[in-house]
Design a protein around this motif. Structure first.
Motif, mmCIF file in Angstrom:
data_model
loop_
_atom_site.group_PDB
_atom_site.id
_atom_site.type_symbol
_atom_site.label_atom_id
_atom_site.label_comp_id
_atom_site.label_asym_id
_atom_site.label_seq_id
_atom_site.Cartn_x
_atom_site.Cartn_y
_atom_site.Cartn_z
ATOM 1 N N GLN A 147 0.824 -1.200 0.000
ATOM 2 C CA GLN A 147 0.000 0.000 0.000
ATOM 3 C C GLN A 147 0.870 1.267 0.000
ATOM 4 O OE1 GLN A 147 -0.513 -2.698 2.032
ATOM 5 N NE2 GLN A 147 -2.215 -3.451 0.777
ATOM 6 N N GLU A 148 1.980 1.223 0.706
ATOM 7 C CA GLU A 148 2.900 2.354 0.696
ATOM 8 C C GLU A 148 3.525 2.515 -0.689
ATOM 9 O OE1 GLU A 148 5.335 5.572 2.210
ATOM 10 O OE2 GLU A 148 3.323 4.765 2.543
ATOM 11 N N ARG A 196 1.148 4.427 -2.821
ATOM 12 C CA ARG A 196 1.155 5.865 -2.516
ATOM 13 C C ARG A 196 2.351 6.551 -3.175
ATOM 14 N NH1 ARG A 196 3.302 9.679 0.793
ATOM 15 N NH2 ARG A 196 4.814 8.210 1.674
ATOM 16 N N LEU A 197 3.511 5.938 -3.056
ATOM 17 C CA LEU A 197 4.710 6.533 -3.621
ATOM 18 C C LEU A 197 4.675 6.543 -5.147
ATOM 19 C CD1 LEU A 197 7.446 5.027 -1.270
ATOM 20 C CD2 LEU A 197 6.514 7.344 -1.244
ATOM 21 N N SER A 222 2.071 6.980 -6.976
ATOM 22 C CA SER A 222 1.229 8.092 -7.417
ATOM 23 C C SER A 222 2.022 9.395 -7.417
ATOM 24 C CB SER A 222 -0.012 8.215 -6.532
ATOM 25 O OG SER A 222 0.333 8.604 -5.210
ATOM 26 N N ILE A 223 2.926 9.558 -6.457
ATOM 27 C CA ILE A 223 3.795 10.735 -6.427
ATOM 28 C C ILE A 223 4.802 10.668 -7.569
ATOM 29 C CG2 ILE A 223 5.496 12.004 -5.068
ATOM 30 C CD1 ILE A 223 4.125 10.923 -2.553
#
Length: 288
Positions: free
Chosen positions: A195-196, A199-200, A202-203
């Motif tokens: 999940q992390e 998130r990364l 998407s950045i």
């Protein structure tokens, strides 16, 4: 200890991996422009990455690349390997890999894939990954690799838990300065590593992707963007770029947008035709 997918979408190649093993991104994945992608795991042998890619570059298919790695290796029965080339794919699971261990490979219109895992909660992990990969047809390589990885995690993933994850992908002209690296993102130690990673990624896409859907900076949108940029201290002109005012073409807003985007590291998504929708979303998030 790991589950992974090596995949291809046209000229793009990459690997996504997750494991109850820290720094897994330093060990498992590799990809080479115009050649293919490789994942080495279980009792991983890092040299498999260059050996397999060199075999592909030399004209061999994925099966030959697997043979080049495993043939001379006395420890091959303890290893797993996934290989995707320009027009071939293969997965290898040694007989001594810890249960559950196995893999699946296949090819569709846009390219091949190889999925493999060991010490998994069951066969359904790789099956879920394959379904997610196939269901995401039409998406970008990084999005499809991530979808498969998250599906495997949701199905149970590594039976020992979560700790590391990574995604490495290449595509001609992609990435910072057109270097060809579409994504090189690692989560080295996190209790929710997949999940992390999402998130990364998407950045990563926001910073290193190019403008996609671009909206003209005119009318109400120019007014909105101007107000939001002004609230961040950027001079946009008294009318914030609205049509019919002192800045009818939105030049003040465009200049302010460029200044803010450069500060926020979004300059790769700037477009002379307006504002990229992902940049607009980031601006809205920052200004509430």
């Amino acid at each position: 200890m790991t589950f992974s997918i090596a995949g291809q979408v046209g000229d793009a190649f990459g690997v996504a991996v997750a494991s109850k093993f820290p720094f897994v991104g330093a060990v498992v994945p590799q990809a080479r422009l115009g050649v293919g992608a490789v994942a080495t795991q279980a009792m991983a042998r890092v040299s498999y990455r260059s050996t397999a890619l060199d075999a592909l570059a030399g004209g061999g298919d994925a099966g030959a690349a697997v043979a080049a790695c495993t043939g001379p290796d006395d420890g091959r029965e303890h290893r797993q390997l996934g290989v995707v080339g320009v027009d071939s794919q293969a997965t290898w699971t040694g007989t001594e890999c810890m249960d559950w261990a196995g893999g699946v490979s296949g090819r569709e219109a846009t390219g091949g894939y190889a999925i493999q895992g060991n010490i998994l909660t069951g066969r359904d992990v790789v099956e879920a990954m394959e379904r997610a990969w196939l269901a995401s047809a039409g998406g970008s390589l990084s999005d499809r690799l991530l979808a498969a990885l998250l599906a495997g995690d949701e199905a149970g993933g590594d039976s020992r838990g979560r700790q590391g994850a990574a995604l490495y992908a290449v595509s001609p002209g992609a990435g910072y300065d057109g270097c060809g690296v579409l994504a090189d993102v690692r989560v080295d130690d996190h209790p929710q590593a997949p999940q992390e990673l999402a998130r990364l990624l998407s950045i990563n896409d926001l910073l290193f992707g190019t403008a996609e859907e671009v909206l003209p900076l005119t009318g109400e949108l120019a007014d909105e963007v101007g107000r939001r940029l002004a609230s961040l201290g950027h001079d946009t002109g008294s009318d914030h770029g609205s049509e019919g005012g002192s800045d009818p073409g939105g030049r003040g807003v465009a200049a302010a947008l460029e200044a803010w985007a450069s500060e926020a590291n979004y300059e790769m998504r700037l477009s002379p035709d307006g504002i990229d929708t992902k940049v607009l979303a980031a601006l809205r998030d920052e200004t509430g």
